[in-house]
Design a protein around this motif. Sequence first.
Motif, PDB file in Angstrom:
ATOM      1  N   ASN A 127       0.803  -1.235   0.000  1.00  0.00           N
ATOM      2  CA  ASN A 127       0.000   0.000   0.000  1.00  0.00           C
ATOM      3  C   ASN A 127       0.835   1.283   0.000  1.00  0.00           C
ATOM      4  O   ASN A 127       0.361   2.319  -0.441  1.00  0.00           O
ATOM      5  CB  ASN A 127      -0.925   0.029   1.224  1.00  0.00           C
ATOM      6  N   SER A 155      -7.253   6.511   0.393  1.00  0.00           N
ATOM      7  CA  SER A 155      -8.523   6.012   0.935  1.00  0.00           C
ATOM      8  C   SER A 155      -9.049   7.023   1.943  1.00  0.00           C
ATOM      9  O   SER A 155      -8.261   7.775   2.534  1.00  0.00           O
ATOM     10  CB  SER A 155      -8.290   4.687   1.666  1.00  0.00           C
ATOM     11  N   LYS A 174      -2.482   4.426   4.169  1.00  0.00           N
ATOM     12  CA  LYS A 174      -3.257   5.328   3.318  1.00  0.00           C
ATOM     13  C   LYS A 174      -2.975   6.795   3.685  1.00  0.00           C
ATOM     14  O   LYS A 174      -2.915   7.658   2.802  1.00  0.00           O
ATOM     15  CB  LYS A 174      -4.745   4.989   3.395  1.00  0.00           C
ATOM     16  N   SER A 199      -9.167   9.389  -2.773  1.00  0.00           N
ATOM     17  CA  SER A 199      -9.504   8.643  -1.560  1.00  0.00           C
ATOM     18  C   SER A 199     -10.946   8.141  -1.635  1.00  0.00           C
ATOM     19  O   SER A 199     -11.887   8.880  -1.299  1.00  0.00           O
ATOM     20  CB  SER A 199      -9.357   9.543  -0.320  1.00  0.00           C
TER      21      SER A 199
END
Length: 268
Positions: A127, A155, A174, A199
Amino acid sequence: MSDNVQTSKPILERFRLDGRVALVTGGAMGIGFGYAEALGQAGAKVAIVDINKEFAHKACETLQAAGIEAMVVLADVTQPDQVKRMVQEVVDRWGRLDIGVNNAGIAHWHDSETLDYADWKRVVDLNLNAVFLCCQAEAQVMLKAGYGKIINTASMSGHIVNRPQNQAAYNATKAGVIHLTRSLAAEWASRGIRVNSISPGYTRTALVEQFISTPEGRELEKLWISLTPLGRMGLVSDLQGAVVYLASEASDFMTGSDLIIDGGYCCW
Ligand SMILES: NC(=O)c1ccc[n+]([C@@H]2O[C@H](COP(=O)([O-])OP(=O)(O)OC[C@H]3O[C@@H](n4cnc5c(N)ncnc54)[C@H](O)[C@@H]3O)[C@@H](O)[C@H]2O)c1
Protein backbone atom coordinates in the motif's frame (compact mmCIF):
# COMPACT_ATOMS: atom_id res chain seq x y z
CA MET A 1 -1.23 24.25 -22.84
CA SER A 2 1.65 26.58 -21.98
CA ASP A 3 1.79 28.30 -18.61
CA ASN A 4 0.10 31.70 -18.15
CA VAL A 5 -2.05 31.32 -21.27
CA GLN A 6 -5.81 31.21 -20.91
CA THR A 7 -7.16 28.28 -22.92
CA SER A 8 -10.20 28.68 -25.13
CA LYS A 9 -10.54 24.94 -25.66
CA PRO A 10 -14.09 23.82 -24.74
CA ILE A 11 -14.25 22.22 -21.33
CA LEU A 12 -15.22 18.67 -22.35
CA GLU A 13 -12.37 18.61 -24.89
CA ARG A 14 -9.99 19.41 -22.03
CA PHE A 15 -10.96 16.08 -20.46
CA ARG A 16 -9.96 14.09 -23.59
CA LEU A 17 -6.88 11.87 -23.35
CA ASP A 18 -6.34 11.09 -27.03
CA GLY A 19 -2.70 10.21 -27.73
CA ARG A 20 -1.92 9.75 -24.05
CA VAL A 21 -0.43 6.54 -22.61
CA ALA A 22 -1.49 5.30 -19.17
CA LEU A 23 -0.72 2.43 -16.85
CA VAL A 24 -2.94 1.29 -13.98
CA THR A 25 -1.60 -0.99 -11.25
CA GLY A 26 -4.14 -3.42 -9.84
CA GLY A 27 -5.98 -2.82 -13.11
CA ALA A 28 -7.32 -6.35 -13.51
CA MET A 29 -10.39 -5.77 -11.39
CA GLY A 30 -12.24 -3.51 -8.97
CA ILE A 31 -11.36 0.16 -8.82
CA GLY A 32 -8.26 -0.29 -11.00
CA PHE A 33 -10.28 -1.82 -13.81
CA GLY A 34 -12.79 1.03 -13.52
CA TYR A 35 -9.92 3.52 -13.83
CA ALA A 36 -8.46 1.70 -16.85
CA GLU A 37 -11.85 1.65 -18.57
CA ALA A 38 -12.46 5.35 -17.90
CA LEU A 39 -9.01 6.41 -19.15
CA GLY A 40 -9.49 4.26 -22.25
CA GLN A 41 -12.95 5.68 -22.94
CA ALA A 42 -11.43 9.17 -22.74
CA GLY A 43 -8.96 8.19 -25.48
CA ALA A 44 -5.82 6.93 -23.72
CA LYS A 45 -3.95 3.73 -24.47
CA VAL A 46 -3.96 1.71 -21.26
CA ALA A 47 -1.64 -0.89 -19.74
CA ILE A 48 -3.28 -3.17 -17.19
CA VAL A 49 -0.61 -3.96 -14.60
CA ASP A 50 -1.44 -6.80 -12.24
CA ILE A 51 -0.16 -9.87 -10.46
CA ASN A 52 -3.25 -11.88 -11.46
CA LYS A 53 -2.58 -13.20 -14.97
CA GLU A 54 -6.04 -14.57 -15.70
CA PHE A 55 -7.94 -11.47 -14.59
CA ALA A 56 -5.45 -9.13 -16.24
CA HIS A 57 -5.92 -10.79 -19.62
CA LYS A 58 -9.72 -10.82 -19.20
CA ALA A 59 -9.67 -7.12 -18.33
CA CYS A 60 -7.49 -6.34 -21.32
CA GLU A 61 -9.77 -8.28 -23.67
CA THR A 62 -12.81 -6.45 -22.29
CA LEU A 63 -11.16 -3.08 -23.02
CA GLN A 64 -10.04 -4.16 -26.49
CA ALA A 65 -13.56 -5.40 -27.29
CA ALA A 66 -14.77 -1.88 -26.45
CA GLY A 67 -12.30 -0.40 -28.97
CA ILE A 68 -9.67 0.67 -26.40
CA GLU A 69 -5.99 0.08 -27.16
CA ALA A 70 -4.79 -1.99 -24.20
CA MET A 71 -1.95 -4.25 -23.10
CA VAL A 72 -1.15 -6.44 -20.09
CA VAL A 73 1.93 -6.09 -17.94
CA LEU A 74 2.28 -8.86 -15.37
CA ALA A 75 4.14 -7.50 -12.38
CA ASP A 76 4.28 -7.68 -8.61
CA VAL A 77 4.59 -3.99 -7.80
CA THR A 78 6.26 -4.67 -4.45
CA GLN A 79 9.36 -5.81 -6.39
CA PRO A 80 11.63 -2.95 -7.54
CA ASP A 81 12.96 -4.81 -10.60
CA GLN A 82 9.43 -5.70 -11.72
CA VAL A 83 8.31 -2.08 -11.32
CA LYS A 84 11.18 -0.90 -13.53
CA ARG A 85 10.26 -3.55 -16.11
CA MET A 86 6.59 -2.46 -15.93
CA VAL A 87 7.46 1.06 -17.06
CA GLN A 88 9.95 -0.21 -19.64
CA GLU A 89 7.38 -2.56 -21.23
CA VAL A 90 4.91 0.30 -21.66
CA VAL A 91 7.55 2.62 -23.13
CA ASP A 92 8.84 -0.13 -25.43
CA ARG A 93 5.32 -0.72 -26.74
CA TRP A 94 3.96 2.83 -27.01
CA GLY A 95 7.04 5.05 -26.81
CA ARG A 96 5.96 7.16 -23.84
CA LEU A 97 4.21 7.23 -20.47
CA ASP A 98 1.96 10.17 -19.60
CA ILE A 99 -0.29 8.83 -16.84
CA GLY A 100 0.63 6.52 -13.95
CA VAL A 101 -2.19 5.30 -11.72
CA ASN A 102 -0.78 3.56 -8.66
CA ASN A 103 -3.74 1.71 -7.28
CA ALA A 104 -2.91 -1.87 -6.22
CA GLY A 105 -3.61 -2.32 -2.53
CA ILE A 106 -4.79 -4.75 0.14
CA ALA A 107 -6.81 -4.45 3.32
CA HIS A 108 -6.16 -6.40 6.51
CA TRP A 109 -8.19 -6.34 9.72
CA HIS A 110 -6.59 -7.41 12.98
CA ASP A 111 -6.31 -6.06 16.52
CA SER A 112 -3.02 -4.20 16.80
CA GLU A 113 -1.88 -5.80 20.05
CA THR A 114 -1.70 -9.21 18.34
CA LEU A 115 -1.04 -8.15 14.73
CA ASP A 116 1.67 -10.31 13.23
CA TYR A 117 4.62 -8.18 12.13
CA ALA A 118 4.71 -10.06 8.81
CA ASP A 119 1.12 -8.92 8.13
CA TRP A 120 1.99 -5.32 9.05
CA LYS A 121 4.91 -5.41 6.61
CA ARG A 122 2.82 -7.04 3.84
CA VAL A 123 0.28 -4.20 3.99
CA VAL A 124 2.96 -1.48 4.17
CA ASP A 125 4.91 -3.07 1.33
CA LEU A 126 2.03 -3.00 -1.14
CA ASN A 127 0.00 0.00 0.00
CA LEU A 128 2.87 2.42 0.58
CA ASN A 129 6.30 1.14 -0.47
CA ALA A 130 5.06 -0.06 -3.86
CA VAL A 131 3.33 3.27 -4.49
CA PHE A 132 6.68 5.00 -3.95
CA LEU A 133 8.48 2.53 -6.26
CA CYS A 134 5.89 3.08 -9.00
CA CYS A 135 5.97 6.89 -8.67
CA GLN A 136 9.77 6.81 -8.85
CA ALA A 137 9.95 4.57 -11.93
CA GLU A 138 7.21 6.54 -13.71
CA ALA A 139 8.85 9.87 -12.88
CA GLN A 140 12.16 8.76 -14.36
CA VAL A 141 10.42 8.65 -17.77
CA MET A 142 8.10 11.63 -17.18
CA LEU A 143 10.86 13.98 -15.96
CA LYS A 144 12.77 13.43 -19.21
CA ALA A 145 9.60 14.28 -21.15
CA GLY A 146 8.83 17.27 -18.88
CA TYR A 147 5.25 16.07 -18.49
CA GLY A 148 3.30 13.53 -16.47
CA LYS A 149 0.23 12.90 -14.35
CA ILE A 150 0.57 10.56 -11.40
CA ILE A 151 -2.56 9.51 -9.52
CA ASN A 152 -2.26 7.43 -6.37
CA THR A 153 -5.07 5.52 -4.72
CA ALA A 154 -5.30 6.51 -1.07
CA SER A 155 -8.52 6.01 0.93
CA MET A 156 -10.87 7.80 3.28
CA SER A 157 -9.03 5.59 5.83
CA GLY A 158 -6.09 7.97 5.40
CA HIS A 159 -8.32 10.72 6.84
CA ILE A 160 -10.49 8.92 9.41
CA VAL A 161 -10.19 5.79 11.54
CA ASN A 162 -12.76 3.26 10.35
CA ARG A 163 -14.97 1.60 12.90
CA PRO A 164 -15.65 -0.91 14.28
CA GLN A 165 -13.00 -2.88 12.35
CA ASN A 166 -9.38 -2.56 13.48
CA GLN A 167 -7.01 -1.92 10.58
CA ALA A 168 -4.14 0.22 11.86
CA ALA A 169 -1.71 -0.89 9.13
CA TYR A 170 -4.18 -0.05 6.36
CA ASN A 171 -5.10 3.33 7.85
CA ALA A 172 -1.44 4.27 8.40
CA THR A 173 -0.43 3.33 4.85
CA LYS A 174 -3.26 5.33 3.32
CA ALA A 175 -2.36 8.42 5.36
CA GLY A 176 1.18 7.79 4.14
CA VAL A 177 0.04 7.75 0.51
CA ILE A 178 -1.66 11.14 0.94
CA HIS A 179 1.49 12.74 2.34
CA LEU A 180 3.79 10.94 -0.10
CA THR A 181 1.62 12.38 -2.87
CA ARG A 182 2.06 15.92 -1.50
CA SER A 183 5.80 15.42 -1.06
CA LEU A 184 6.36 14.21 -4.62
CA ALA A 185 4.04 16.90 -5.97
CA ALA A 186 6.20 19.58 -4.35
CA GLU A 187 9.39 17.92 -5.58
CA TRP A 188 8.37 17.54 -9.23
CA ALA A 189 5.94 20.44 -9.86
CA SER A 190 8.51 22.68 -11.51
CA ARG A 191 9.44 19.86 -13.90
CA GLY A 192 5.98 19.18 -15.33
CA ILE A 193 4.71 16.31 -13.20
CA ARG A 194 1.46 16.62 -11.27
CA VAL A 195 0.90 14.14 -8.43
CA ASN A 196 -2.53 13.80 -6.85
CA SER A 197 -4.50 11.09 -5.08
CA ILE A 198 -8.05 9.80 -4.87
CA SER A 199 -9.50 8.64 -1.56
CA PRO A 200 -12.50 6.36 -2.08
CA GLY A 201 -14.92 5.52 0.70
CA TYR A 202 -16.42 2.03 1.01
CA THR A 203 -16.70 0.85 -2.59
CA ARG A 204 -18.20 -2.41 -3.85
CA THR A 205 -15.24 -4.51 -5.03
CA ALA A 206 -13.75 -7.92 -4.20
CA LEU A 207 -11.61 -6.26 -1.53
CA VAL A 208 -14.71 -5.23 0.43
CA GLU A 209 -16.98 -8.14 -0.54
CA GLN A 210 -14.57 -10.53 1.26
CA PHE A 211 -15.58 -8.80 4.50
CA ILE A 212 -19.32 -8.26 3.94
CA SER A 213 -20.40 -11.54 2.35
CA THR A 214 -21.15 -13.22 5.72
CA PRO A 215 -24.25 -12.57 7.92
CA GLU A 216 -22.10 -10.51 10.38
CA GLY A 217 -20.60 -8.74 7.38
CA ARG A 218 -24.02 -7.72 6.16
CA GLU A 219 -24.71 -6.13 9.57
CA LEU A 220 -21.45 -4.24 9.18
CA GLU A 221 -22.47 -3.09 5.72
CA LYS A 222 -25.71 -1.69 7.19
CA LEU A 223 -23.69 0.20 9.79
CA TRP A 224 -21.33 1.66 7.18
CA ILE A 225 -24.28 2.76 5.07
CA SER A 226 -25.94 4.38 8.10
CA LEU A 227 -22.70 6.36 8.67
CA THR A 228 -22.64 7.54 5.04
CA PRO A 229 -24.63 10.75 4.48
CA LEU A 230 -25.51 9.79 0.90
CA GLY A 231 -26.96 6.51 2.22
CA ARG A 232 -25.21 3.86 0.12
CA MET A 233 -21.85 2.27 -0.61
CA GLY A 234 -19.78 3.61 -3.47
CA LEU A 235 -19.58 1.99 -6.88
CA VAL A 236 -16.49 1.85 -9.08
CA SER A 237 -18.33 4.05 -11.57
CA ASP A 238 -18.54 6.79 -8.90
CA LEU A 239 -14.74 7.13 -9.12
CA GLN A 240 -14.26 7.16 -12.88
CA GLY A 241 -14.83 10.88 -13.46
CA ALA A 242 -12.15 11.79 -10.92
CA VAL A 243 -9.41 9.74 -12.55
CA VAL A 244 -10.11 11.22 -15.98
CA TYR A 245 -10.11 14.72 -14.48
CA LEU A 246 -6.77 14.18 -12.72
CA ALA A 247 -5.24 12.58 -15.83
CA SER A 248 -6.34 15.37 -18.15
CA GLU A 249 -5.37 18.98 -18.79
CA ALA A 250 -8.60 20.02 -17.02
CA SER A 251 -6.67 19.55 -13.75
CA ASP A 252 -3.38 21.16 -14.86
CA PHE A 253 -3.36 23.65 -11.94
CA MET A 254 -3.85 20.91 -9.37
CA THR A 255 -1.04 19.03 -7.65
CA GLY A 256 -0.54 17.53 -4.21
CA SER A 257 -4.29 17.26 -3.68
CA ASP A 258 -6.45 14.41 -2.50
CA LEU A 259 -9.98 13.95 -3.85
CA ILE A 260 -12.24 12.28 -1.27
CA ILE A 261 -15.13 10.39 -2.88
CA ASP A 262 -16.97 8.75 -0.01
CA GLY A 263 -20.64 9.74 -0.09
CA GLY A 264 -19.86 12.28 2.64
CA TYR A 265 -18.55 9.72 5.18
CA CYS A 266 -15.67 11.96 6.27
CA CYS A 267 -18.01 14.90 6.91
CA TRP A 268 -19.03 13.70 10.36
N1 LIG B 1 -12.92 -1.04 -2.22
C1 LIG B 1 -12.89 -0.10 -1.31
O1 LIG B 1 -13.84 0.10 -0.53
C2 LIG B 1 -11.71 0.83 -1.22
C3 LIG B 1 -11.85 1.99 -0.46
C4 LIG B 1 -10.79 2.87 -0.37
C5 LIG B 1 -9.60 2.59 -1.03
N2 LIG B 1 -9.50 1.44 -1.75
C6 LIG B 1 -8.21 1.20 -2.41
O2 LIG B 1 -8.42 1.04 -3.80
C7 LIG B 1 -7.42 0.17 -4.33
C8 LIG B 1 -8.08 -0.92 -5.14
O3 LIG B 1 -8.97 -1.60 -4.28
P1 LIG B 1 -10.06 -2.61 -4.84
O4 LIG B 1 -11.18 -2.56 -3.89
O5 LIG B 1 -10.31 -2.38 -6.28
O6 LIG B 1 -9.25 -3.98 -4.61
P2 LIG B 1 -9.39 -5.41 -5.38
O7 LIG B 1 -8.90 -6.41 -4.40
O8 LIG B 1 -10.74 -5.56 -5.98
O9 LIG B 1 -8.33 -5.25 -6.57
C9 LIG B 1 -6.95 -5.11 -6.29
C10 LIG B 1 -6.15 -5.49 -7.52
O10 LIG B 1 -4.75 -5.34 -7.19
C11 LIG B 1 -4.05 -6.49 -7.66
N3 LIG B 1 -2.83 -6.70 -6.87
C12 LIG B 1 -2.76 -7.13 -5.58
N4 LIG B 1 -1.47 -7.24 -5.21
C13 LIG B 1 -0.72 -6.83 -6.27
C14 LIG B 1 0.67 -6.71 -6.49
N5 LIG B 1 1.58 -7.04 -5.54
N6 LIG B 1 1.10 -6.29 -7.69
C15 LIG B 1 0.22 -5.98 -8.67
N7 LIG B 1 -1.13 -6.06 -8.52
C16 LIG B 1 -1.58 -6.49 -7.33
C17 LIG B 1 -5.06 -7.62 -7.49
O11 LIG B 1 -4.71 -8.77 -8.26
C18 LIG B 1 -6.35 -6.95 -7.94
O12 LIG B 1 -6.51 -7.02 -9.35
C19 LIG B 1 -6.59 -0.31 -3.15
O13 LIG B 1 -5.45 0.49 -3.01
C20 LIG B 1 -7.53 -0.08 -1.97
O14 LIG B 1 -6.86 0.09 -0.76
C21 LIG B 1 -10.52 0.56 -1.87
